[in-house]
Scaffold this active site. Structure first.
Site, mmCIF file in Angstrom:
data_model
loop_
_atom_site.group_PDB
_atom_site.id
_atom_site.type_symbol
_atom_site.label_atom_id
_atom_site.label_comp_id
_atom_site.label_asym_id
_atom_site.label_seq_id
_atom_site.Cartn_x
_atom_site.Cartn_y
_atom_site.Cartn_z
ATOM 1 N N CYS A 141 132.390 47.446 5.094
ATOM 2 C CA CYS A 141 131.354 47.151 6.086
ATOM 3 C C CYS A 141 130.370 48.316 6.083
ATOM 4 C CB CYS A 141 131.952 46.891 7.478
ATOM 5 S SG CYS A 141 132.637 48.315 8.339
ATOM 6 N N ASN A 193 132.526 51.631 8.358
ATOM 7 C CA ASN A 193 133.970 51.736 8.173
ATOM 8 C C ASN A 193 134.690 52.187 9.443
ATOM 9 O OD1 ASN A 193 136.329 53.535 6.069
ATOM 10 N ND2 ASN A 193 136.370 51.400 6.646
ATOM 11 N N CYS A 241 134.562 49.601 12.397
ATOM 12 C CA CYS A 241 134.780 48.383 13.198
ATOM 13 C C CYS A 241 135.399 47.268 12.358
ATOM 14 C CB CYS A 241 133.475 47.899 13.827
ATOM 15 S SG CYS A 241 132.811 48.970 15.109
ATOM 16 N N ARG A 242 134.601 46.641 11.497
ATOM 17 C CA ARG A 242 135.041 45.448 10.779
ATOM 18 C C ARG A 242 135.993 45.734 9.634
ATOM 19 N NH1 ARG A 242 129.186 43.293 9.479
ATOM 20 N NH2 ARG A 242 128.905 45.550 9.347
ATOM 21 N N SER A 243 135.636 46.656 8.753
ATOM 22 C CA SER A 243 136.479 46.857 7.569
ATOM 23 C C SER A 243 137.847 47.461 7.887
ATOM 24 C CB SER A 243 135.748 47.645 6.479
ATOM 25 O OG SER A 243 135.299 48.896 6.939
ATOM 26 N N ASP A 251 128.610 42.314 13.252
ATOM 27 C CA ASP A 251 128.983 43.678 13.601
ATOM 28 C C ASP A 251 129.149 43.752 15.114
ATOM 29 O OD1 ASP A 251 129.333 46.387 13.929
ATOM 30 O OD2 ASP A 251 127.653 46.949 12.642
#
Length: 145
Positions: A7, A10, A12-14, A118
């Site tokens: 993401c 690095n 939140c999402r990934s 995001d």
């Protein structure tokens, strides 16, 4: 199998995707290596966002020990598959590819070129984002992605 989730920062999402996919792979007895990275360098060395940690923990997954790192061109050599959270991340990764084989390893996590939103600016997005990522990771583990 070595899989990298990417993401922007690095945090939140990934990291959520790394934790979820690792969890599902272990449940299925798969000997997979899963990691995550960001296309940006703002959060190198930082732990995941506390909201990502919280939503993962609520679902029985601990990502608190992960640390942010930036995507590197050497990741193409290290990983079999690279999943981007949105088109901007996808494009940033593709720009670093040296070969067509490198490019072939990269795809969006969700189908139909949909982005994983995001959640950084909206606390209410963390749970829906978790669910989106979880469903995509189930497809990866099942060999449908």
């Amino acid at each position: 199998m070595k899989i990298l989730m990417v993401c922007l920062g690095n945090i939140c999402r990934s990291p959520l995707a790394e934790g979820i996919l690792r969890h599902l792979a272990v449940q299925q007895g798969l000997n997979w290596e899963v990691d995550s990275a960001g296309t940006g360098n703002w959060h190198v060395g930082d732990p995941p966002d506390h909201r990502s940690v919280k939503v993962a923990r609520r679902h029985g997954i601990d990502i608190s020990g992960l640390r942010g790192r930036q995507f590197q061109t050497t990741d193409f050599d290290e990983f079999d598959r690279i999943f981007a959270m949105d088109l901007n991340n996808y494009r940033d990764i593709i720009l670093k590819a040296n070969t067509e084989d490198d490019k072939a390893k990269v795809q969006l996590l969700l189908d139909d070129q949909q982005p994983v939103p995001d959640p950084w600016y909206d606390d209410a997005l963390f749970e829906p984002v978790y669910k989106m990522i979880y469903e995509a990771c189930e497809k990866i583990v099942a060999g449908k992605k």
